[in-house]
Scaffold this motif. Structure first.
Motif, short mmCIF file in Angstrom:
data_model
loop_
_atom_site.label_atom_id
_atom_site.label_comp_id
_atom_site.label_asym_id
_atom_site.label_seq_id
_atom_site.Cartn_x
_atom_site.Cartn_y
_atom_site.Cartn_z
N ARG A 70 23.08 30.23 11.03
CA ARG A 70 21.94 30.19 10.11
C ARG A 70 22.22 31.21 8.99
O ARG A 70 22.22 32.42 9.20
CB ARG A 70 20.65 30.55 10.84
N ILE A 71 22.46 30.72 7.79
CA ILE A 71 22.86 31.57 6.67
C ILE A 71 21.69 31.70 5.70
O ILE A 71 21.12 30.69 5.26
CB ILE A 71 24.10 30.97 5.95
N THR A 72 21.36 32.92 5.37
CA THR A 72 20.30 33.17 4.39
C THR A 72 20.77 32.74 3.02
O THR A 72 21.83 33.17 2.55
CB THR A 72 19.90 34.66 4.38
N PHE A 73 19.96 31.91 2.36
CA PHE A 73 20.34 31.32 1.08
C PHE A 73 19.27 31.65 0.04
O PHE A 73 18.12 31.95 0.39
CB PHE A 73 20.47 29.79 1.25
N PRO A 74 19.62 31.64 -1.26
CA PRO A 74 18.59 31.88 -2.28
C PRO A 74 17.43 30.90 -2.16
O PRO A 74 17.63 29.73 -1.81
CB PRO A 74 19.35 31.66 -3.60
N MET A 75 16.24 31.38 -2.41
CA MET A 75 15.04 30.57 -2.23
C MET A 75 15.05 29.36 -3.15
O MET A 75 15.29 29.48 -4.35
CB MET A 75 13.80 31.43 -2.51
N THR A 76 14.80 28.20 -2.59
CA THR A 76 14.66 26.96 -3.36
C THR A 76 13.21 26.50 -3.22
O THR A 76 12.78 26.13 -2.14
CB THR A 76 15.61 25.87 -2.84
N GLY A 77 12.47 26.58 -4.29
CA GLY A 77 11.04 26.27 -4.19
C GLY A 77 10.26 27.52 -3.86
O GLY A 77 10.55 28.62 -4.34
N ILE A 78 9.26 27.38 -2.97
CA ILE A 78 8.37 28.50 -2.66
C ILE A 78 8.60 29.08 -1.27
O ILE A 78 7.92 30.02 -0.88
CB ILE A 78 6.90 28.08 -2.82
N TYR A 79 9.54 28.50 -0.52
CA TYR A 79 9.75 28.95 0.85
C TYR A 79 11.12 29.60 1.00
O TYR A 79 12.09 29.21 0.34
CB TYR A 79 9.65 27.77 1.84
N PRO A 80 11.23 30.61 1.90
CA PRO A 80 12.56 31.15 2.22
C PRO A 80 13.47 30.04 2.71
O PRO A 80 13.04 29.15 3.46
CB PRO A 80 12.26 32.16 3.34
N THR A 81 14.71 30.06 2.26
CA THR A 81 15.63 28.96 2.53
C THR A 81 16.79 29.44 3.40
O THR A 81 17.36 30.51 3.15
CB THR A 81 16.17 28.37 1.22
#
Length: 443
Positions: A70-81
Motif C-alpha cells: 500500500r503506497i501513499t500517493f498524492p491526493m486525487t480529489g478530496i480523499y487520501p489516495t
C-alpha cells in the motif's frame, strides 16, 4: 471505463510495467478516514538475479507469487489516495534467493511514493507549518521532517572557500535564543547558520572551518553596530574592511529623535488647555517630525486636524517651537539625514564632532557618541555599494517560518527548513514560470 494507459496519464506514472485494469478504483477506511484505493499490478521479466546477478536464461528466474504494497500517493480529489500495488515476486534457481519487482515510483522497502516526497519538498519552499504539510500529503510530521533533513544535506556548505564580501547578522529563535548567520552579500546566498551568536562560538567556527589563507581573502564584511562583531572581525579577517550599514545609522538617530518627541510630549501633558493642545498635536503628527526635510511640502496647502488649512512645513515649524530641546534635536537629525542622503562623509564627521549643544537631547547625544565610536566603519558605507538589505530580507522570511511553525525546539530542524526554503524557492518559481510560458504558447 479507463484503460491502463489512461490511468498512467492521470496519475503521471511513467512506468509501463504497472498495469491498471477496469474497476481498479475503490473506497475504504484507513486510519479511521475514508480513502481512495487504486489497485494495479507490477510485473516484468527480469534480466538478471538481483542477489547473484545471474542472467535470466532458460528460465533461471521464475515467478514466485505476489506481494501487495500500500503506497501513499498524492491526493486525487478530496480523499487520501493509496496505490495498492500487487508486486510480482521472483525466485532465482541459481542461488535460491527471492526478490520483488521494483518500480521507480517508490524506493525499495518504502511505502511513501516519490511523488509525495517531491510534493513535500516543493511545498516546504513556502512559509508553511509542518502540520499543514502533513495534513495535505497524508504522512506524519516525523516523516516530513526526515525528508526535509535528507534533502538539506545536499546544500550543506563544504567550507572550501569564503566569498570576498560577507554580511553578518543574527535572528531570534526558540525562547529568546539568538542564532548567527553569514551570507554572500553580492548574491544573497546563505553560507551558514550557527546556533549561537556569542563571540566564542563564532570565532571557533571560522577558525576550525576556514584556514587563515581563506579568511584573508575576505575583502569586506557588512554588519550592524554590534560591538562584539566589530571586535573580532579584524582578528579573524585581517584584510577585511568593516561596513556599518547606513540603515542602522539612520535607524539609530530616528529612534533618538522620536524618543525626544515623546519626552517633550509627556512634559506637556498637564491640566493646562494650551499644553493639552500641543500634546495632542505632537502625538498625532509624530511622523511629520521624522520625515526627511527634502520630502516635506513647502507649497501645497492641506487641511490638518488640530491645525486647519496649513502648509506641511508650517505645522512642523509650529511644533518645533514648543520646545528648544526638540528644535535643536530636529536640526541635528535633519543634518545627519542630509549628509547620509548625499553620501557626504566629511560633513557627517563634522556633525558628529560639533554636535555638543547643551540644548541637544540626551538621547541624541548618546547616539552621536555611538556613531563617533563607529565612524571609521560608517565611512565605508559611502565607499562600497554593499549593505545589509539582503540579509535583513532573509531574516524577515526566517521569522515568518518560525511564526507559522509556532517556534522550533530543535535548531537543526529549523536550520534545515531555512536552507530548503531559500534553495528550493527559486527552483519552484522557475518551474512555475516555465509552466505558465508553456500554457501561453499552447494558447
Amino acid at each position: 471505463m479507463p484503460t491502463s494507459n489512461d490511468m498512467q496519464k492521470v496519475l503521471d506514472i511513467q512506468d509501463k510495467n504497472i498495469i491498471f485494469e477496469d474497476h481498479c478504483i475503490s473506497y475504504g477506511i484507513h486510519k479511521q478516514k475514508k480513502c481512495k484505493f487504486i489497485d494495479c499490478t507490477l510485473t516484468y521479466i527480469p534480466t538478471e538475479c538481483k542477489k547473484c546477478q545471474t542472467s535470466n536464461k532458460a528460465y533461471t528466474i521464475i515467478k514466485n507469487g505476489t506481494q501487495t504494497s500500500r503506497i501513499t500517493f498524492p491526493m486525487t480529489g478530496i480523499y487520501p489516495t493509496y496505490l495498492r500495488v500487487k508486486k510480482q515476486r521472483f525466485k532465482c534457481k541459481a542461488c535460491e534467493a527471492t526478490f520483488t519487482a521494483e518500480t521507480p515510483i517508490v524506493k525499495e522497502h518504502c511505502f511513501i511514493s516519490n511523488f509525495i516526497k517531491a510534493e513535500i519538498l516543493m511545498k516546504s519552499a513556502d512559509a508553511r507549518s509542518i502540520k499543514s504539510l502533513s495534513e495535505e500529503t497524508n504522512v506524519s510530521h516525523a516523516t516530513i521532517q526526515r525528508i526535509i533533513n535528507e534533502k538539506a544535506k545536499e546544500y550543506r556548505p563544504y567550507y572550501h572557500s569564503l566569498p570576498e564580501n560577507l554580511s553578518f547578522d543574527e535572528f531570534k529563535y526558540g525562547e529568546g535564543q539568538m542564532a548567527f548567520e553569514y551570507i554572500n552579500v553580492v548574491s544573497g546566498t546563505i553560507v551558514d547558520i550557527l546556533e549561537s551568536k556569542d563571540t566564542r562560538t563564532i570565532k571557533n567556527h571560522f577558525r576550525s572551518r576556514y584556514s587563515q589563507k581563506q579568511r584573508s581573502q575576505v575583502k569586506t564584511i557588512t554588519t550592524d553596530m554590534n560591538a562584539s562583531y566589530v571586535s573580532f572581525i579584524p582578528e579573524l579577517f585581517p584584510n577585511a574592511d568593516i561596513i556599518i550599514d547606513r540603515f542602522h545609522f539612520v535607524q539609530l538617530v530616528n529612534r533618538s529623535m522620536n524618543k525626544t518627541r515623546v519626552k517633550v510630549m509627556n512634559r506637556l501633558r498637564t491640566s493646562n488647555g494650551e499644553d493639552q493642545k500641543k500634546y495632542r498635536r505632537l502625538k498625532r503628527f509624530w511622523k511629520k517630525l521624522l520625515k526627511k526635510e527634502s520630502a516635506v511640502s513647502y507649497t501645497a496647502y492641506q487641511y490638518f486636524p488640530l491645525f486647519g488649512q496649513r502648509l506641511e512645513a508650517a505645522i512642523i515649524s509650529e511644533m518645533l517651537a514648543y520646545d528648544s530641546e526638540l528644535k535643536e534635536t530636529y536640526r541635528v537629525y535633519q543634518a545627519l539625514l542630509k549628509a547620509v542622503e548625499h553620501n557626504d562623509s566629511k560633513q557627517l564627521g563634522q556633525l558628529l564632532d560639533q554636535s555638543t549643544s547643551p540644548e541637544l537631547s540626551g538621547y541624541m547625544k548618546t547616539s552621536l557618541k555611538t556613531l563617533r565610536a563607529h565612524f571609521p566603519h560608517i565611512q565605508n558605507t559611502f565607499y562600497y555599494p554593499y549593505n545589509n538589505g539582503k540579509i535583513e530580507g532573509i531574516n524577515n522570511k526566517i521569522k515568518v517560518l518560525n511564526r507559522v511553525a509556532y517556534g522550533y525546539r530543535n535548531f537543526i530542524h529549523y536550520k534545515n527548513r531555512i536552507i530548503l526554503h531559500f534553495n528550493l524557492k527559486p527552483v519552484r518559481n522557475k518551474l512555475n514560470t516555465i509552466e505558465k510560458g508553456g500554457e501561453c504558447t499552447a494558447a
